[in-house]
Design an enzyme around this catalytic site. Structure first.
Site, PDB file in Angstrom:
ATOM      1  N   THR A  81       0.880  -1.184   0.000  1.00 39.68           N
ATOM      2  CA  THR A  81       0.000   0.000   0.000  1.00 39.68           C
ATOM      3  C   THR A  81       0.914   1.230   0.000  1.00 39.68           C
ATOM      4  OG1 THR A  81      -0.209  -0.153   2.416  1.00 39.68           O
ATOM      5  CG2 THR A  81      -1.986  -1.093   1.094  1.00 39.68           C
ATOM      6  N   LYS A 128       4.213  -6.759   4.342  1.00 38.73           N
ATOM      7  CA  LYS A 128       3.909  -5.393   3.916  1.00 38.73           C
ATOM      8  C   LYS A 128       3.479  -4.580   5.126  1.00 38.73           C
ATOM      9  CE  LYS A 128       0.507  -3.453   3.266  1.00 38.73           C
ATOM     10  NZ  LYS A 128      -0.335  -2.550   4.152  1.00 38.73           N
ATOM     11  N   THR A 133      -1.785  -1.464   7.551  1.00 37.44           N
ATOM     12  CA  THR A 133      -1.898  -2.829   8.067  1.00 37.44           C
ATOM     13  C   THR A 133      -0.593  -3.559   7.847  1.00 37.44           C
ATOM     14  OG1 THR A 133      -4.273  -3.151   7.832  1.00 37.44           O
ATOM     15  CG2 THR A 133      -2.901  -5.062   7.414  1.00 37.44           C
ATOM     16  N   GLU A 169       6.695   4.731   7.194  1.00 40.76           N
ATOM     17  CA  GLU A 169       6.263   6.016   6.640  1.00 40.76           C
ATOM     18  C   GLU A 169       7.078   7.169   7.205  1.00 40.76           C
ATOM     19  OE1 GLU A 169       2.133   5.758   7.549  1.00 40.76           O
ATOM     20  OE2 GLU A 169       1.660   4.728   5.682  1.00 40.76           O
ATOM     21  N   ASN A 203       0.542  10.773   6.175  1.00 35.01           N
ATOM     22  CA  ASN A 203      -0.658  10.351   6.882  1.00 35.01           C
ATOM     23  C   ASN A 203      -1.754  11.397   6.940  1.00 35.01           C
ATOM     24  OD1 ASN A 203      -0.297   7.564   7.757  1.00 35.01           O
ATOM     25  ND2 ASN A 203       1.586   8.392   8.631  1.00 35.01           N
ATOM     26  N   SER A 242      -7.679  11.067   1.491  1.00 30.22           N
ATOM     27  CA  SER A 242      -8.368  12.135   0.757  1.00 30.22           C
ATOM     28  C   SER A 242      -7.672  12.440  -0.551  1.00 30.22           C
ATOM     29  CB  SER A 242      -8.445  13.391   1.621  1.00 30.22           C
ATOM     30  OG  SER A 242      -7.176  13.728   2.117  1.00 30.22           O
TER      31      SER A 242
END
Lengths: 397, 397
Positions: free
Chosen positions: A159, A182, A193, A273, A392, A397
């Site tokens: 993702t 992942k 996740t 991230e 994040n 959006s």
């Protein structure tokens, strides 16, 4: 005497062990058109399996399904999709997961009860089932046992990951362990996740796999903590084909499984991230291992510690603050803090100027000595950077 | 019948109630040369007092000192400094705090046992005691009972605060409550440190003050949660002069004290580091108030929720994830989530497209319905923004 295993390699994954085929295809679930559906098939002769799942009370439909089928400790296949978590989707979402497993069972000629399902992506949206079932057919037609197929499966579950993460290691006795992952960690972290599929051609039954998997995840996946969250979908599965014909010693198996899992977790940390620092928080001298873990996790989750480290600032006062707010046994007069090899705080006193610790590199090692017992634990984490906030605040959006 | 109190005003603070003097001076503790030492003096006739302190096990020297003197529930003065926390400074740091109290006692002609000390700033550095004691003399010479003196004291405790925060409210029966605050919340948040001094001219004894203060902080300071931390120095003090000659009803006093504290906490939220959104997280229908608080706090501390809100994204899936990872009683099939008046998730199903909730403004209200009991609680928090990362990655270096 135990023969040492080979070092883990990252150019093979779930298809490294004998008896496994995999595929990764673009089913059109992701709007981007990228790979989004993976299939991993255990061709046997054994079909023993085990699973560890999220501790979150809000569990996605695929978690509820896979927990149920894993009661038999037997799996013929795992189907995974990115592009949608199928969480908070009610009984309809559970029916979608069930239908997915039925479709896989149909194309492979196995029972749906032998098919685990994993999903990752945005929470709260139904999956496009027509595309997903067509994708299952597509994937079944592309199943292969080579390295490329394993990599395609590892790629299809991504993702916000920037690269596929896989690992494989062989034992000299003729069996091996492979896998992909992942996202980020298991118990605490989330980053959407964490999904991981591990395979082995060792000949082991479901109980042995379950014991080994639980012991391994507790020391590897559970000790990466990126942001304290826990996803609705986190899943780690272990499938054994027995195709090597070798039934390894439990200790040997645990060691190789742990080596592969630890390497996958290290890859998760490195691809977290917004990561600019790869941080290890080690706690020694705790009243118990549980206490050591509590302190390490509290420090690893502390936003003031994480932002200071993003700024390459050896701000040990924030570490001391985080240690103190944990519920572990702490005596501030015995506390010591060492960062990147420089002891900055010892026995309740400043021991060196913070400028003596160099945090300019990517790796940061924090060692906390509680000096109240023998418990020890290490948790891996990352810094809290502008990249984390950016990624994040613009995810859905 | 209870006469309603006047609404709180922010143009008066600790010197609003009769019987108090204050001062704020530049003692040279801060390198910037700004105001950094505050003195609040209770001129009586009463000297009853109460205090609530950080739950952190690593406690700064001034916390250890003030906890000790507050056992008598009696204070003549409070001395506060910014520019250094005097935490993790060992027995020498405690001696510094003791010497500070002795100096205040000397210049005011009171006992050191009647002097509370508060400090805020970087952890781990000793305070410049020569400057600090000279500052105490300077402050004693400037003590005054006007609004300007109260504001100077509120200003001298600021660290990363962008503005002084004070409040005052009067009861029609002739008594009032005032106070100032710096930093952010009490039990969970930290942003360096939260210090607050509250004053009243009501005639109440130490036990009454203690009971009222604990009940008030539990519902106000304790329910602001900016980043889940808890400082080594957090302190809330309440001093009563009795100068009004009025002994209010316990309920009336609790209501006015809570009104002042709630206003101060709202000011903390609005001035939190990097804040772009002022968020309230309300949990209804929990199995207990404790459960409601656990869920609200878990959501308020969740970095994925906080970054989504920074991005004005009504990502209720992250809220559901955070609810589920709390240890409260949660049934995902009964869960409901409403953001800014729009119910996005109800009874375990998506109830509306997230786009229907408008989060473009500064205020965001999240309401979570657990539907398993009658417990309710609200926690205030802020978003996780680039400003937060910027400010906290450059604080000490």
């Amino acid at each position: 005497m135990t023969t040492p295993a080979t070092a883990p390699t990252r150019d093979r994954g779930v298809t490294g062990p004998k008896g496994f085929k995999a595929a990764g295809v673009a089913a059109g679930i992701k709007e981007s058109g990228g790979l989004d559906l993976a299939l991993v098939v255990n061709e046997g002769p054994g079909r023993a399996a085990a699973g560890v799942f999220t501790t979150n009370q809000v569990k996605a439909a695929p978690v509820l399904w896979s927990q149920q089928v894993l009661r038999e400790r037997r799996l013929a296949a795992v189907v995974l999709n990115s592009g949608g978590a199928n969480a908070c989707t009610g009984p309809e979402g559970f029916q979608d997961t069930h239908a997915t497993a039925e479709k896989v069972a149909e194309v492979l000629g196995v029972g749906a009860i032998e098919v685990a399902v994993c999903s990752t992506g945005l929470i709260g949206e139904r999956l496009p089932m027509d595309r997903l079932t067509a994708g299952v057919e597509l994937a079944a037609g592309r199943l292969a046992d080579g390295d490329a197929a394993g990599l395609a499966a590892a790629t299809a579950v991504m993702t916000t990951d920037t690269r596929p993460k896989q690992c494989w290691a062989a034992h000299p006795d003729g069996w091996s362990v492979g896998g992909f992952v992942k996202g980020a960690g298991m118990l605490a972290p989330n980053m959407a996740t964490m999904l991981s599929v591990l395979t082995t051609d060792a000949a082991l039954d479901g109980d042995a796999l379950d014991a080994a998997l639980r012991a391994t995840t507790a020391r590897t996946y559970d000790r990466l903590d990126v942001d304290g969250g826990t996803s609705t979908n986190d899943t780690v599965l272990l499938l054994a084909s027995g195709a090597s014909g070798v039934a390894p010693d439990a200790g040997d198996f645990a060691r190789l499984l742990t080596a592969v899992a630890a390497d996958l977790v290290k890859q998760l940390q490195g691809d977290a991230e917004g990561v600019t620092k790869e941080i290890s928080v080690t706690v020694n001298g705790a009243a118990s291992e549980a206490d050591a873990l509590t302190v390490a996790r509290t420090v690893a989750e502390d936003n003031l510690v994480k932002t200071a480290l993003f700024g390459s600032d050896p701000n040990w006062g924030r570490v001391a603050m985080a240690v103190g707010r944990s519920r572990a046994t702490v005596d501030q007069h015995k506390l010591g803090i060492t960062i990147n090899g420089v002891t900055l705080f010892a026995d309740g006193h400043k021991a060196a100027d913070r400028g003596e610790a160099d945090l300019s590199g990517r790796d940061i090692a924090i060692v906390i000595d509680l000096n109240v017992g023998d418990g020890a634990a290490t948790v891996l984490t990352t810094d809290l950077s502008h990249g984390y906030v950016e990624e994040n605040s613009a995810y859905s959006s």
